[in-house]
Motif scaffolding. Structure first.
Motif, PDB file in Angstrom:
ATOM      1  N   ALA A  32     -16.848  17.445  60.461  1.00  0.00           N
ATOM      2  CA  ALA A  32     -17.860  17.335  61.518  1.00  0.00           C
ATOM      3  C   ALA A  32     -18.262  15.870  61.660  1.00  0.00           C
ATOM      4  N   VAL A  33     -17.983  15.290  62.823  1.00  0.00           N
ATOM      5  CA  VAL A  33     -18.249  13.859  63.033  1.00  0.00           C
ATOM      6  C   VAL A  33     -19.667  13.698  63.581  1.00  0.00           C
ATOM      7  N   SER A  34     -20.556  13.216  62.700  1.00  0.00           N
ATOM      8  CA  SER A  34     -21.990  13.194  63.022  1.00  0.00           C
ATOM      9  C   SER A  34     -22.485  11.820  63.467  1.00  0.00           C
ATOM     10  N   GLU A  55     -18.478   9.693  59.522  1.00  0.00           N
ATOM     11  CA  GLU A  55     -19.311   8.644  60.118  1.00  0.00           C
ATOM     12  C   GLU A  55     -18.440   7.437  60.454  1.00  0.00           C
ATOM     13  N   ASN A  56     -18.715   6.810  61.606  1.00  0.00           N
ATOM     14  CA  ASN A  56     -17.967   5.626  62.029  1.00  0.00           C
ATOM     15  C   ASN A  56     -18.620   4.324  61.636  1.00  0.00           C
ATOM     16  N   TYR A  57     -19.949   4.319  61.674  1.00  0.00           N
ATOM     17  CA  TYR A  57     -20.681   3.069  61.492  1.00  0.00           C
ATOM     18  C   TYR A  57     -21.238   3.073  60.073  1.00  0.00           C
ATOM     19  N   CYS A  77     -15.651   8.188  55.747  1.00  0.00           N
ATOM     20  CA  CYS A  77     -15.751   7.015  56.615  1.00  0.00           C
ATOM     21  C   CYS A  77     -14.524   6.994  57.529  1.00  0.00           C
ATOM     22  N   ILE A  78     -14.749   7.062  58.854  1.00  0.00           N
ATOM     23  CA  ILE A  78     -13.620   7.144  59.783  1.00  0.00           C
ATOM     24  C   ILE A  78     -13.587   5.970  60.753  1.00  0.00           C
ATOM     25  N   GLY A  79     -14.455   4.977  60.549  1.00  0.00           N
ATOM     26  CA  GLY A  79     -14.526   3.858  61.481  1.00  0.00           C
ATOM     27  C   GLY A  79     -13.956   2.584  60.881  1.00  0.00           C
ATOM     28  N   LEU A 159      -2.327  10.359  56.078  1.00  0.00           N
ATOM     29  CA  LEU A 159      -2.389   9.517  57.272  1.00  0.00           C
ATOM     30  C   LEU A 159      -3.486   9.994  58.212  1.00  0.00           C
ATOM     31  N   MET A 160      -4.014   9.046  58.989  1.00  0.00           N
ATOM     32  CA  MET A 160      -4.970   9.363  60.054  1.00  0.00           C
ATOM     33  C   MET A 160      -4.513   8.666  61.329  1.00  0.00           C
ATOM     34  N   THR A 161      -4.758   9.307  62.471  1.00  0.00           N
ATOM     35  CA  THR A 161      -4.373   8.698  63.736  1.00  0.00           C
ATOM     36  C   THR A 161      -5.330   9.102  64.855  1.00  0.00           C
ATOM     37  N   ILE A 162      -5.486   8.187  65.816  1.00  0.00           N
ATOM     38  CA  ILE A 162      -6.318   8.433  67.012  1.00  0.00           C
ATOM     39  C   ILE A 162      -5.480   8.053  68.234  1.00  0.00           C
ATOM     40  N   PRO A 163      -4.640   8.943  68.740  1.00  0.00           N
ATOM     41  CA  PRO A 163      -3.816   8.575  69.901  1.00  0.00           C
ATOM     42  C   PRO A 163      -4.646   8.407  71.166  1.00  0.00           C
ATOM     43  N   VAL A 215      -9.046  18.229  61.157  1.00  0.00           N
ATOM     44  CA  VAL A 215      -9.447  17.802  62.499  1.00  0.00           C
ATOM     45  C   VAL A 215     -10.850  17.214  62.441  1.00  0.00           C
ATOM     46  N   ARG A 216     -11.046  16.134  63.176  1.00  0.00           N
ATOM     47  CA  ARG A 216     -12.322  15.398  63.177  1.00  0.00           C
ATOM     48  C   ARG A 216     -13.034  15.692  64.500  1.00  0.00           C
ATOM     49  N   VAL A 217     -14.085  16.510  64.447  1.00  0.00           N
ATOM     50  CA  VAL A 217     -14.685  17.009  65.680  1.00  0.00           C
ATOM     51  C   VAL A 217     -16.148  16.589  65.765  1.00  0.00           C
TER      52      VAL A 217
END
Ligand SMILES: *Cc1c(COP(=O)(O)O)cnc(C)c1O
Length: 228
Positions: A32-34, A55-57, A77-79, A159-163, A215-217
């Motif tokens: 869950a991307v909060s 979290e991105n930041y 951490c996804i950012g 691996l992680m990816t953001i197409p 999945v990152r939602v």
């Protein structure tokens, strides 16, 4: 819509996508991307049983982690990570999905506190080559993964990816399959991996069809973001 009902809808989408892809539904984890949402929103999701949050930041994430420390949640951490933020990330997060340089990985390994478990890491891949996008080039992913895998305080998971976003299922599926092929190549080289972090609110079905394990939602659970 409430966070509780949104979570149910997303879980049903994941289950449906697994079913039609012929995969058991417990092979895909929901993150869950909060980002941009307050701790109260995280608490609402956690009360429904959601454990993993993204979290991105860094600063925002660290504050939420501190506020909610008593809840026993798992923080990802996804950012993007700058060198001067690695110490905070190493001290507070459980996972990092966005490693795309050896230097950042080395700092995270050196700065991971000895009393906690190794930091779980995914290498971010710029699978479709978007200019200026974060992520290692696909042809450099294997070497970076091999270098990260031997760092003592990291545990390489995948691996992680953001197409590039597309609303066409076939387009998304084709790109996600490229990442899955790269992931399989890394596994075949002898790396022991278990996480393919791909798929977001708009493309999680295609990602699951291609073999995503996480999945990152964000918006489909917490609603639209005004500032992001
Ligand atoms: C914001 C974000 C997400 C979630 O995106 P949604 O479209 O809101 O589901 C997933 N991954 C990363 C890296 C993000 O920055």
């Amino acid at each position: 819509m409430t966070i509780a009902s949104n979570l149910q809808t997303v879980q049903a989408r994941i289950a449906q996508a697994c079913h039609s892809a012929g995969r058991p539904s417990d092979t895909v984890k929901l993150l869950a991307v909060s980002k941009t949402f307050p701790p109260e929103s995280v608490v609402q999701a956690a009360d429904c049983g959601q454990r993993d949050f993204g979290e991105n930041y860094i600063q925002e994430g660290v504050e939420k982690i501190a506020t909610l420390a008593h809840r026993g949640l798992v923080w990802h951490c996804i950012g993007p990570i700058q060198s001067n933020k690695t110490r905070l990330v190493a001290a507070h997060f459980d996972w990092v999905h966005s490693v795309d340089r050896l230097k950042i990985a080395q700092r995270l390994s050196e700065q991971r506190p000895p009393e906690v478990a190794p930091l779980n890491v995914c290498i971010q891949v710029n699978i479709d080559g978007g200019a200026g996008k974060a992520g290692v080039a696909p042809e450099e992913a294997l070497v970076l993964a091999q270098e990260v895998a031997v760092l003592p305080r990291l545990r390489l998971r995948g691996l992680m990816t953001i197409p590039e976003p597309s609303d066409d299922f076939a387009t998304n599926l084709a790109v996600h399959r490229q990442t899955k092929a790269l992931y399989d190549q890394l596994c075949a080289s002898g790396l022991v991996l278990d996480t393919l972090s791909m798929g977001m609110s708009a493309d999680l079905e295609a990602a699951i069809h291609a073999g995503s394990t996480l999945v990152r939602v964000g918006s489909a659970i917490f609603g639209g973001r005004t500032a992001a």
